[in-house]
Each structure stands twice: as structure tokens, then as C-alpha cells.
Design an enzyme around this catalytic site. Structure first.
Site, short mmCIF file in Angstrom:
data_model
loop_
_atom_site.label_atom_id
_atom_site.label_comp_id
_atom_site.label_asym_id
_atom_site.label_seq_id
_atom_site.Cartn_x
_atom_site.Cartn_y
_atom_site.Cartn_z
N SER A 142 0.86 -1.19 0.00
CA SER A 142 0.00 0.00 0.00
C SER A 142 0.90 1.24 0.00
O SER A 142 2.06 1.17 0.42
CB SER A 142 -0.86 0.01 1.26
OG SER A 142 -1.49 1.26 1.43
N TYR A 155 -2.89 -0.51 10.42
CA TYR A 155 -2.69 -0.77 8.98
C TYR A 155 -1.28 -0.37 8.55
O TYR A 155 -0.60 -1.13 7.85
CB TYR A 155 -3.75 0.01 8.20
CG TYR A 155 -3.86 -0.35 6.73
CD1 TYR A 155 -4.36 -1.60 6.33
CD2 TYR A 155 -3.49 0.54 5.73
CE1 TYR A 155 -4.49 -1.92 4.98
CE2 TYR A 155 -3.61 0.22 4.38
CZ TYR A 155 -4.11 -1.00 4.01
OH TYR A 155 -4.23 -1.33 2.68
N1 LIG Z 1 -8.52 -0.75 -1.79
C1 LIG Z 1 -7.49 0.06 -1.59
O1 LIG Z 1 -7.60 1.30 -1.59
C2 LIG Z 1 -6.11 -0.50 -1.41
C3 LIG Z 1 -5.02 0.36 -1.60
C4 LIG Z 1 -3.73 -0.15 -1.43
C5 LIG Z 1 -3.54 -1.47 -1.07
N2 LIG Z 1 -4.62 -2.28 -0.87
C6 LIG Z 1 -4.38 -3.66 -0.47
O2 LIG Z 1 -4.80 -4.49 -1.53
C7 LIG Z 1 -5.16 -5.78 -1.01
C8 LIG Z 1 -6.52 -6.20 -1.57
O3 LIG Z 1 -7.48 -5.25 -1.11
P1 LIG Z 1 -8.85 -4.98 -1.88
O4 LIG Z 1 -8.97 -3.52 -2.01
O5 LIG Z 1 -8.99 -5.83 -3.08
O6 LIG Z 1 -9.89 -5.45 -0.73
P2 LIG Z 1 -11.08 -6.54 -0.73
O7 LIG Z 1 -11.88 -6.44 -1.97
O8 LIG Z 1 -11.76 -6.36 0.59
O9 LIG Z 1 -10.30 -7.93 -0.74
C9 LIG Z 1 -9.64 -8.45 0.38
C10 LIG Z 1 -9.36 -9.91 0.10
O10 LIG Z 1 -8.59 -10.47 1.16
C11 LIG Z 1 -9.17 -11.72 1.51
N3 LIG Z 1 -8.87 -12.02 2.91
C12 LIG Z 1 -9.07 -11.19 3.98
N4 LIG Z 1 -8.73 -11.83 5.12
C13 LIG Z 1 -8.30 -13.07 4.76
C14 LIG Z 1 -7.83 -14.19 5.50
N5 LIG Z 1 -7.73 -14.18 6.85
N6 LIG Z 1 -7.48 -15.31 4.81
C15 LIG Z 1 -7.57 -15.34 3.46
N7 LIG Z 1 -8.01 -14.31 2.72
C16 LIG Z 1 -8.38 -13.18 3.37
C17 LIG Z 1 -10.66 -11.55 1.25
O11 LIG Z 1 -11.32 -12.79 1.01
P3 LIG Z 1 -12.22 -13.55 2.13
O12 LIG Z 1 -12.93 -12.49 2.92
O13 LIG Z 1 -13.12 -14.44 1.36
O14 LIG Z 1 -11.23 -14.31 2.97
C18 LIG Z 1 -10.61 -10.73 -0.03
O15 LIG Z 1 -10.48 -11.57 -1.15
C19 LIG Z 1 -5.11 -5.65 0.51
O16 LIG Z 1 -3.88 -6.16 0.98
C20 LIG Z 1 -5.16 -4.14 0.73
O17 LIG Z 1 -4.53 -3.76 1.93
C21 LIG Z 1 -5.90 -1.83 -1.05
#
Ligand SMILES: NC(=O)c1ccc[n+]([C@@H]2O[C@H](COP(=O)([O-])OP(=O)(O)OC[C@H]3O[C@@H](n4cnc5c(N)ncnc54)[C@H](OP(=O)(O)O)[C@@H]3O)[C@@H](O)[C@H]2O)c1
Length: 238
Positions: A142, A155
Site C-alpha cells: 500500500s 494498517y
Molecule cells: N482498496 C485500496 O484502496 C487499497 C489500496 C492499497 C492497497 N490495498 C491492499 O490491496 C489488497 C486487496 O485489497 P482490496 O482492495 O482488493 O480489498 P477486498 O476487496 O476487501 O479484498 C480483500 C481480500 O482479502 C481476503 N482475505 C481477507 N482476510 C483473509 C484471510 N484471513 N485469509 C484469506 N483471505 C483473506 C478476502 O477474502 P475472504 O474475505 O473471502 O477471505 C478478499 O479476497 C489488501 O492487501 C489491501 O490492503 C488496497
């Protein structure tokens, strides 16, 4: 250039948001995709979507905070595909509160998923990647892996830690001709924000497919070059 066709990629969090978009982009490059997450139904929907687009995908239900789940998942992926070439450590979550309001179970949850989950997945999948004497680990950290914000203490602690972990593993993996990349996106319009309060103009945010495009670009660099750290930010951040 790293030849993608026929390779096997594991994408954690492959059933939602950024991870799903990465999984779809990899499948379009004829990479076989192993999607890992907890919610079985969302995994099944993701697999059906990739297959409807002509891709090959398999799903593996695992909670990446459980070492037993991850060890089993890694064995199952290897048994199913016979190799692992790419690991995308993407699964994550955010809990945003002032530190005096943050409960210790919330702190632990963020650290366990982002930091310890990345460790477990790398620990148990990297030995299979090393067998090929080539491959790539990409960690979706991130912008908060290098910057900080109020209400982000858990975070940013997890993401700064994940960045440090990524950099150390990169130095180990070089000896095996395996690349390790840290991708640091700014705000992405994804289901991440359905679970947290975040005051943001999402019309200006990145989209999951922007991160997926970067992943494919990074994978396609010449064999001799490793992209180490990339910040991907919206042209007009909110
Ligand atoms: N959205 C943003 O603005 C942003 C910006 C920078 C970085 N990121 C990073 O990008 C990554 C993906 O985020 P996203 O935005 O795509 O969010 P998201 O749509 O909420 O996806 C999160 C994913 O993580 C999985 N997950 C969460 N806890 C887990 C666990 N204990 N075991 C296995 N899987 C788990 C969830 O699946 P299940 O719930 O089915 O387990 C889901 O597939 C994250 O690391 C986030 O920090 C996001």
C-alpha cells in the site's frame, strides 16, 4: 521476457477487488490461477467468471492467519498443478480508528492477516517456486507501506512491516533467480471500503484493473531485471 503461458500463479484474496482483477488478468495471459480466500461462495463465483473468460482456475479455501491452513493449501496447490511460479500476496483488510479506540483483537487481526499471512504464504509456497530456478513473488502492500496517516496505526504498522519483509525476502530470492516486487497502490475503489468508514471521493480513485495491469507489466520485464518497488497513484488523488 518471463514466459507466462502455462505458468501457475497463487493469488491470495483472489475472490474480491484487486485480487480478483489480478486473477482475471493472469488467466487472460494463459496463466493457471489458484485463488485463495476464506469465503467459498465468492471463490466459486470467481472461478466461474475466470472460466467463462476462457481461463483455467482452481479455488483453495484457507484462512491465511492459520499456519495449518496455509501449509495444507500450499500442498494442495502443488498436488493440483505440479508447480508454482508466481505468488501474489494480496489478501488484506483495514481497520481505521484512533489508537486509543483500537481494540487489541482488531490490532492482532490486521497484523495477522497482512503481516503473518504474507509470511505463511511465502514460507510455504516459495520452496516450490525455487524448484523452477525462476519465478516471481509480488506483494500488494500500500502507499501506507511508506507513508502514514491518522487512524491508520494498525494498517501502517502491518504494511510497513510487510514492505520490510518483502525487501528481506528479495535479497534471499535473488540467489534462486526469483524476483520479489513490492507494489504500493494509493486508494483503489474496491469492496475493501464497504467494511470501513473512509471519507474519500472514489470517482478519482484507482480501479482494481489498474493494479492488475501493473502486475502483468512487472511480470513481463526481461529476465535480467527485477522491478523492486512501485508506487501506483491516481493522477488526481482525492
Ligand atoms: N482498496 C485500496 O484502496 C487499497 C489500496 C492499497 C492497497 N490495498 C491492499 O490491496 C489488497 C486487496 O485489497 P482490496 O482492495 O482488493 O480489498 P477486498 O476487496 O476487501 O479484498 C480483500 C481480500 O482479502 C481476503 N482475505 C481477507 N482476510 C483473509 C484471510 N484471513 N485469509 C484469506 N483471505 C483473506 C478476502 O477474502 P475472504 O474475505 O473471502 O477471505 C478478499 O479476497 C489488501 O492487501 C489491501 O490492503 C488496497
Amino acid at each position: 521476457m518471463f514466459k507466462m503461458e502455462g505458468k501457475v500463479a497463487v493469488v491470495t484474496g483472489g475472490n474480491s477487488g484487486i485480487g480478483l482483477s489480478i486473477a482475471r488478468s493472469l488467466a487472460r495471459q494463459n496463466v493457471k490461477v489458484a485463488m485463495v480466500a476464506r469465503r467459498r461462495k465468492k471463490l466459486e463465483e470467481a472461478k466461474a467468471l475466470l472460466e467463462s473468460e476462457g481461463g483455467e482456475a482452481e479455488i483453495f479455501t484457507a484462512d491465511i492467519t492459520s499456519e495449518d491452513d496455509v501449509r495444507q493449501m500450499a500442498e494442495d496447490v502443488y498436488r493440483r498443478f505440479g508447480r508454482v511460479d508466481i505468488l501474489i500476496n494480496n489478501a488484506g483488510l483495514g481497520i481505521f480508528k484512533n489508537v486509543e479506540e483500537l481494540e487489541s483483537r482488531e490490532w492482532k487481526n490486521v497484523i495477522d492477516v497482512i503481516l503473518t499471512g504474507t509470511f505463511y504464504c511465502t514460507r510455504y509456497l516459495l520452496p516450490y517456486i525455487y524448484e523452477n530456478k525462476s519465478g516471481h513473488v509480488i506483494n500488494i502492500t500500500s502507499l501506507w507501506a511508506k507513508e502514514n496517516c491518522a487512524t491508520c496505526s494498525a494498517y501502517t504498522a502491518a504494511k510497513h512491516g510487510q514492505k520490510g519483509f518483502t525487501e528481506s525476502v528479495r535479497e534471499e530470492a535473488r540467489k534462486h533467480n526469483v524476483k520479489v516486487t513490492n507494489i504500493m497502490p494509493g486508494t483503489v475503489d474496491s469492496p475493501f471500503f464497504s467494511k470501513v468508514k473512509w471519507n474519500h471521493d472514489f470517482s478519482r480513485a484507482l480501479q482494481p484493473e489498474d493494479v492488475a495491469k501493473l502486475v502483468i507489466d512487472v511480470l513481463q520485464f526481461p529476465e535480467r531485471a527485477v522491478v523492486e518497488d512501485v508506487v501506483l497513484q491516481a493522477i488526481h488523488p482525492a
